[in-house]
Design an enzyme around this catalytic site. Structure first.
Site, PDB file in Angstrom:
ATOM      1  N   ASP A  71       1.456 -11.111   4.799  1.00  0.00           N
ATOM      2  CA  ASP A  71       0.996  -9.723   4.952  1.00  0.00           C
ATOM      3  C   ASP A  71      -0.175  -9.459   3.997  1.00  0.00           C
ATOM      4  OD1 ASP A  71       0.919  -7.204   6.060  1.00  0.00           O
ATOM      5  OD2 ASP A  71       2.559  -6.395   4.857  1.00  0.00           O
ATOM      6  N   ILE A  83       4.486   5.669 -10.478  1.00  0.00           N
ATOM      7  CA  ILE A  83       3.104   5.352 -10.075  1.00  0.00           C
ATOM      8  C   ILE A  83       3.010   4.914  -8.616  1.00  0.00           C
ATOM      9  CG2 ILE A  83       2.147   4.848 -12.370  1.00  0.00           C
ATOM     10  CD1 ILE A  83       2.753   1.917 -11.913  1.00  0.00           C
ATOM     11  N   GLY A 128       7.612   2.933  -2.328  1.00  0.00           N
ATOM     12  CA  GLY A 128       7.641   2.045  -1.171  1.00  0.00           C
ATOM     13  C   GLY A 128       8.827   2.378  -0.290  1.00  0.00           C
ATOM     14  N   LYS A 171       9.825  -1.740 -10.770  1.00  0.00           N
ATOM     15  CA  LYS A 171      10.120  -1.347  -9.389  1.00  0.00           C
ATOM     16  C   LYS A 171      11.631  -1.163  -9.283  1.00  0.00           C
ATOM     17  CE  LYS A 171       9.405  -3.116  -4.704  1.00  0.00           C
ATOM     18  NZ  LYS A 171       8.493  -3.919  -3.901  1.00  0.00           N
TER      19      LYS A 171
HETATM   20  N1  LIG Z   1       2.856  -4.024 -10.140  1.00  0.00           N
HETATM   21  C1  LIG Z   1       2.414  -2.809  -9.800  1.00  0.00           C
HETATM   22  N2  LIG Z   1       1.619  -2.111 -10.638  1.00  0.00           N
HETATM   23  C2  LIG Z   1       1.165  -0.874 -10.282  1.00  0.00           C
HETATM   24  N3  LIG Z   1       1.451  -0.261  -9.123  1.00  0.00           N
HETATM   25  C3  LIG Z   1       2.246  -0.918  -8.253  1.00  0.00           C
HETATM   26  C4  LIG Z   1       2.763  -2.219  -8.538  1.00  0.00           C
HETATM   27  N4  LIG Z   1       3.499  -2.623  -7.478  1.00  0.00           N
HETATM   28  C5  LIG Z   1       3.450  -1.623  -6.584  1.00  0.00           C
HETATM   29  N5  LIG Z   1       2.703  -0.599  -7.044  1.00  0.00           N
HETATM   30  C6  LIG Z   1       2.419   0.672  -6.367  1.00  0.00           C
HETATM   31  O1  LIG Z   1       3.616   1.184  -5.844  1.00  0.00           O
HETATM   32  C7  LIG Z   1       3.528   1.364  -4.426  1.00  0.00           C
HETATM   33  C8  LIG Z   1       4.867   0.966  -3.816  1.00  0.00           C
HETATM   34  O2  LIG Z   1       5.036  -0.418  -3.963  1.00  0.00           O
HETATM   35  P1  LIG Z   1       6.199  -1.202  -3.251  1.00  0.00           P
HETATM   36  O3  LIG Z   1       6.012  -2.662  -3.514  1.00  0.00           O
HETATM   37  O4  LIG Z   1       7.518  -0.607  -3.606  1.00  0.00           O
HETATM   38  O5  LIG Z   1       6.084  -0.823  -1.764  1.00  0.00           O
HETATM   39  P2  LIG Z   1       5.005  -1.147  -0.665  1.00  0.00           P
HETATM   40  O6  LIG Z   1       4.591  -2.560  -0.798  1.00  0.00           O
HETATM   41  O7  LIG Z   1       3.913  -0.138  -0.694  1.00  0.00           O
HETATM   42  O8  LIG Z   1       5.811  -0.885   0.626  1.00  0.00           O
HETATM   43  P3  LIG Z   1       7.126  -1.584   1.138  1.00  0.00           P
HETATM   44  O9  LIG Z   1       8.236  -1.050   0.334  1.00  0.00           O
HETATM   45  O10 LIG Z   1       7.153  -1.115   2.538  1.00  0.00           O
HETATM   46  O11 LIG Z   1       6.932  -3.067   0.999  1.00  0.00           O
HETATM   47  C9  LIG Z   1       2.367   0.487  -3.980  1.00  0.00           C
HETATM   48  O12 LIG Z   1       1.723   1.028  -2.878  1.00  0.00           O
HETATM   49  C10 LIG Z   1       1.461   0.459  -5.209  1.00  0.00           C
HETATM   50  O13 LIG Z   1       0.572   1.563  -5.158  1.00  0.00           O
END
Ligand SMILES: Nc1ncnc2c1ncn2[C@@H]1O[C@H](COP(=O)(O)OP(=O)(O)OP(=O)(O)O)[C@@H](O)[C@H]1O
Length: 274
Positions: free
Chosen positions: A133, A15, A18, A38
């Site tokens: 952030d 979904i 990152g 994650k």
């Molecule tokens: N708890 C969650 N429930 C649903 N979707 C999520 C959740 N956490 C993150 N996501 C989705 O996954 C994507 C990637 O999240 P992630 O935290 O890995 O990276 P990021 O914050 O976008 O970037 P970075 O890795 O640079 O911090 C997010 O943009 C969001 O759309």
């Protein structure tokens, strides 16, 4: 995939993605509850800074324990190649950035969103954590529409009274004292939340520029204006709160707790005191 993880959870579709890994929807096989998993690929961590960043995020989230307006972490599994974090599930693709792409939101809705966001931020500050952030992309919503502050990858501890330093954040939302390279405190999160609130009410950010440099210069000037065409229907209470959140003088800027006690927040945007 870790064996211990697959005994407890069925990992379903991706979904999100990152910098360090991928996020999947997953199902707890005994309770049938849905979560987000994650999965961080440890092999892509280039150096000790990356490793520290990846290890710090779950530790910080665990210290914040469960709060309704923060994405909570429930479990962690580790194998040779991956770290898997089981977190609250939010609605894929639905974040505040997405919501704002439709333009300004009605004042009462903005007030409810701002109150939930500030509840999450105030909880972090009570626990000695500064998010650093706060931006619309990091404000998610769960399946019942409850706001959840996410992404603690840039968070820092200030609990022992120590100031923070280092330029962290995202151009539109970063506080001027961060850009000035001075020591700063947790009120940088209140500034960022103020930028979000302004953007919800106006449909555009308060400090604008074509390039990152132009945006930084506009933030440093900190010249807060309420253009008539965007603010003619916005209440005096909302503008009063914005002035107190987007105040360049940190000692006069409201804390998260003071924002929560402001009458515009307490009255859910229906304040007649102004
Ligand atoms: N708890 C969650 N429930 C649903 N979707 C999520 C959740 N956490 C993150 N996501 C989705 O996954 C994507 C990637 O999240 P992630 O935290 O890995 O990276 P990021 O914050 O976008 O970037 P970075 O890795 O640079 O911090 C997010 O943009 C969001 O759309």
């Amino acid at each position: 995939m870790s064996e211990a993880l697959s005994r407890v959870y069925e990992v379903c579709e991706e979904i999100g993605r990152g910098q360090f890994g991928r996020v999947f929807r997953c199902l707890n096989l005994s309770t049938n509850e849905l979560f987000a998993c994650k999965s961080i690929d440890k092999r892509v961590l280039a150096d000790s800074i990356d490793r520290e960043c990846v290890e710090k995020e779950p530790k910080t989230m665990l210290c914040l324990s469960s709060h309704p307006n923060i994405v909570s972490i429930h479990e962690a599994y580790e194998d040779d190649s991956h770290l898997h974090l089981i977190m609250d599930l939010c609605e894929p693709g639905l974040d505040l950035y997405q919501l704002l792409s439709g333009g300004a939101v009605p004042e009462q809705e903005a007030s409810v969103i701002a109150a939930s966001l500030m509840e999450g931020i105030a909880h972090c500050h009570r626990r000695g954590v500064c998010h650093r952030d706060v931006k619309p992309e990091n404000v998610l919503f769960d399946s019942v529409g409850r706001l959840k502050l996410a992404d603690f990858g840039s968070a820092e501890w200030f609990g022992d009274g120590r100031g923070m330093s280092g330029v962290v954040g995202t151009p539109y939302y970063v506080a001027p004292e961060v850009l000035q390279g001075r020591e700063y405190n947790e009120k940088v999160d209140v500034w960022s939340a103020g930028v979000i609130l302004y953007t919800m009410l106006a449909g555009f950010p308060p400090f604008y520029g074509e390039t990152a440099q132009d945006i930084f210069e506009a933030v440093m000037r900190g010249n807060l204006r309420f253009p008539f065409r965007a603010f003619r229907n916005v209440s005096a209470g909302a503008k009063d709160l914005l002035r107190r959140m987007l105040c360049r003088d940190v000692s006069r800027r409201f804390s998260a707790e003071q924002v929560l006690r402001h009458s515009w927040i307490l009255s859910a945007g229906d304040d007649t005191n102004f």
